[in-house]
Design a protein around this motif. Structure first.
Motif, short mmCIF file in Angstrom:
data_model
loop_
_atom_site.label_atom_id
_atom_site.label_comp_id
_atom_site.label_asym_id
_atom_site.label_seq_id
_atom_site.Cartn_x
_atom_site.Cartn_y
_atom_site.Cartn_z
N MET A 32 33.91 99.88 107.53
CA MET A 32 34.39 100.21 106.19
C MET A 32 35.81 100.79 106.24
N SER A 33 36.68 100.22 107.08
CA SER A 33 37.99 100.83 107.27
C SER A 33 39.06 100.22 106.37
N VAL A 34 38.68 99.38 105.39
CA VAL A 34 39.62 98.82 104.43
C VAL A 34 39.12 99.09 103.02
N LEU A 35 40.01 99.57 102.17
CA LEU A 35 39.66 99.87 100.79
C LEU A 35 40.62 99.16 99.85
N ARG A 70 38.94 105.44 85.34
CA ARG A 70 37.76 104.99 86.08
C ARG A 70 37.04 103.84 85.39
N GLY A 71 36.95 103.89 84.07
CA GLY A 71 36.22 102.85 83.35
C GLY A 71 36.92 101.49 83.37
N HIS A 72 38.17 101.46 83.81
CA HIS A 72 38.93 100.20 83.81
C HIS A 72 39.40 99.83 85.22
N SER A 73 38.83 100.46 86.24
CA SER A 73 39.27 100.21 87.61
C SER A 73 38.10 99.77 88.47
N TYR A 74 38.40 99.33 89.67
CA TYR A 74 37.37 98.91 90.62
C TYR A 74 37.70 99.51 91.98
N PHE A 75 36.66 99.71 92.78
CA PHE A 75 36.80 100.31 94.12
C PHE A 75 35.95 99.49 95.07
N LEU A 76 36.58 98.87 96.05
CA LEU A 76 35.89 97.98 96.99
C LEU A 76 36.14 98.44 98.42
N GLN A 77 35.15 98.20 99.28
CA GLN A 77 35.25 98.64 100.67
C GLN A 77 34.95 97.49 101.62
N GLY A 78 35.50 97.60 102.82
CA GLY A 78 35.15 96.70 103.91
C GLY A 78 35.28 95.24 103.56
N ALA A 79 34.19 94.48 103.78
CA ALA A 79 34.21 93.03 103.57
C ALA A 79 34.50 92.67 102.13
#
Length: 428
Positions: free
Chosen positions: A1-4, A93-102
C-alpha cells in the motif's frame, strides 16, 4: 500500500468546485514542495496532476510503510488540498476520492490512457501527466515508487493507443465546439471568431475552426508574443487583451481558455456587446477551469454559453466497436496493474532481504573470527573448516528447525512445506 491517489475530477465534483482547486502550471512546482512539506513526517514522494477536469495528488511511501501509515496521510492531504481552494475539509470530502496501492495504480493507468476523461480516449491528458511528472522531478519530489507508477502509466497508455481503437473513437472538445457552432450558425463562413488564450486547448480549437474558413479570426492573449505566434499561424488578427471589453461586440463566437484565476469576461461587458450587436446572437464557449466567463452571462438573452462540462455532454461516441475497444483497453490496464502490484510486493520485501543479508554477514564474520583464532593457535586446518561449516549450517537451520519442533496442526504443515521449498528444492 505504498502508493496513494487523492483528488477530485469531473465525475466527483461540479465545475465551479473544480475551478477552486485548479493549479496553474507556473505554480505546480511550488505546490508540490508545499504538499511535501505538509506531509514531511512521512517523507513521501509527491506529484500533482491539475487539468480542467481534475486535480489529483499522487503520494509514494517508503517500502516499509504499512497500510496504517497510508491511511494516516489521507487527512493531512485532504486538509492541504482544501486549503488550496479556500474550502473546509468536510466540504471537500464529499467530492473527492482516496485510493491506495493497486487501485491507485489502476486509476493512474486509466487516466493516462484516456479512459477516465470526459471525452473517451482524448490524448491531451497524457501530455499533461508528463508535465506533472517533470514538475515533480524538478522539485526533487519524485522517487523510485512514483517514477515506476508513472513510467508504467505511460507504457500502458502507449499500448492502449497502439493496440485498441480508443484513439479512433475519441471525439475532441475541439470537434464538439465546431459542431455546436454549426448548429447555431449553420455556416461559419460569415462568422467572426475570437480566441481568448493561446494554450494547447485554444490551439486545437482554433485549428478546427480555421478549417471551416470563418470570415475573420482573432486572438487575444496575456502574453502578446505567444498570441502573435498563434495569430500568425492561423492568419488571424491579434487583439490586445486589455481591449477585450471594447471589441467583444465584433465577434459572433468567443472561445476562451486561459489560466486566469478570475473571470476575464463579465456580464456587464457582454450586455454592452449585445446592445451594440442589436441582439444578434453570440456563441460563447468557456473551456477554462476556473471559469473565464462569469456564469451569469448564461442568463442573458441571445447568448449561448457553454462550459467545458456542457461541451463534454455534447460529445457522442457509442456503438459496439467502442465498447469492444474499452474492454480491450481495460484488459491492458488490468495487466499493468497486476505487474505493478507485484513490483510493489517485491519492493516491500527489500527491508527483509537487507536484514537477512546483515544477519548472515554477522554470522559469517563471527565464525571467521573464531576460525582465524583457531588457526593462529595451530589447530589443524581441516578441523577448523569442519567447525566453521558446521557452525554456519546450525545457525542457518536453527530458526526453521525451531519452528518445526514448536508448531502443530496447520501451522506445522505450512512450516514443513516452507522448509521443503527453501532447503530441499525438489521436496522430500
Amino acid at each position: 500500500m505504498s502508493v496513494l491517489a487523492l483528488g477530485l475530477n469531473h465525475g466527483s465534483a461540479p465545475l465551479d468546485l473544480r475551478g477552486r482547486f485548479a493549479i496553474p502550471l507556473e505554480a505546480l512546482g511550488r505546490s508540490v514542495q508545499g504538499l511535501r512539506h505538509h506531509l514531511a513526517r512521512a517523507q513521501p514522494e509527491v506529484a500533482i496532476l491539475s487539468t480542467c477536469n481534475r486535480t489529483e495528488l499522487y503520494i509514494g511511501l517508503p517500502p516499509s510503510a504499512c497500510p496504517r501509515h497510508a491511511l494516516e496521510l489521507a487527512e493531512p492531504a485532504i486538509e492541504w488540498l482544501a486549503t488550496q481552494g479556500a474550502a473546509r475539509p468536510e466540504d471537500l470530502r464529499g467530492h473527492s476520492y482516496f485510493l491506495q496501492g493497486a487501485e491507485a495504480a489502476r486509476h493512474a493507468f486509466r487516466v493516462a490512457a484516456g479512459l477516465d476523461s470526459m471525452v473517451l480516449g482524448e490524448p491531451q491528458i497524457l501530455g499533461q501527466m508528463k508535465v506533472a511528472v517533470r514538475e515533480a522531478d524538478s522539485a526533487g519530489a519524485l522517487g523510485t515508487t512514483l517514477h515506476q507508477l508513472f513510467q508504467r502509466s505511460f507504457s500502458v497508455a502507449k499500448e492502449v493507443r497502439s493496440s485498441t481503437e480508443i484513439g479512433a473513437h475519441a471525439v475532441s472538445m475541439a470537434a464538439a465546439a465546431v459542431r455546436l457552432a454549426l448548429q447555431l450558425f449553420e455556416d461559419l463562413h460569415d462568422t467572426r471568431v475570437l480566441f481568448v488564450g493561446a494554450g494547447e486547448m485554444i490551439d486545437l480549437v482554433a485549428t478546427h475552426f480555421a478549417a471551416q474558413k470563418p470570415l475573420q479570426m482573432a486572438v487575444a492573449n496575456r502574453s502578446a508574443e505567444r498570441g502573435r505566434l498563434l495569430a500568425a499561424r492561423l492568419g488571424a488578427q491579434q487583439v490586445p487583451l486589455g481591449d477585450l471589453g471594447q471589441r467583444l461586440h465584433e465577434f459572433d463566437i468567443v472561445i476562451s481558455c486561459t489560466a486566469s484565476s478570475l473571470p476575464l469576461i463579465g456580464v456587464g461587458s457582454v450586455e454592452r456587446a449585445l446592445k451594440t450587436r442589436r441582439r444578434r446572437p453570440m456563441l460563447m464557449l468557456d473551456l477554462a477551469v476556473p471559469r473565464d466567463i462569469e456564469p451569469e452571462v448564461a442568463r442573458l438573452d441571445d447568448v449561448f454559453l457553454y462550459t467545458v462540462d456542457d461541451l463534454a455532454r455534447q460529445v457522442q461516441t457509442g456503438g459496439e466497436r467502442r465498447q469492444a475497444a474499452v474492454q480491450q483497453a481495460e484488459a491492458i490496464v488490468s495487466a499493468g496493474v497486476d505487474s505493478f502490484a507485484q513490483w510493489l510486493q517485491q519492493r516491500a520485501s527489500v527491508p527483509l532481504i537487507q536484514a537477512l543479508h546483515r544477519q548472515t554477514e554477522d554470522w559469517r564474520q563471527a565464525e571467521l573470527t573464531k576460525a582465524r583464532r583457531a588457526l593462529a593457535k595451530g589447530t589443524d586446518v581441516d578441523a577448523v573448516m569442519e567447525t566453521l561449516s558446521a557452525a554456519l549450517t546450525r545457525k542457518m537451520l536453527h530458526g526453521a528447525l525451531s519452528e518445526l519442533h514448536g508448531s502443530a496442526g496447520d501451522a506445522h504443515q505450512q512450516w514443513m512445506a516452507s522448509v521443503q521449498r527453501l532447503f530441499l528444492r525438489g521436496g522430500a
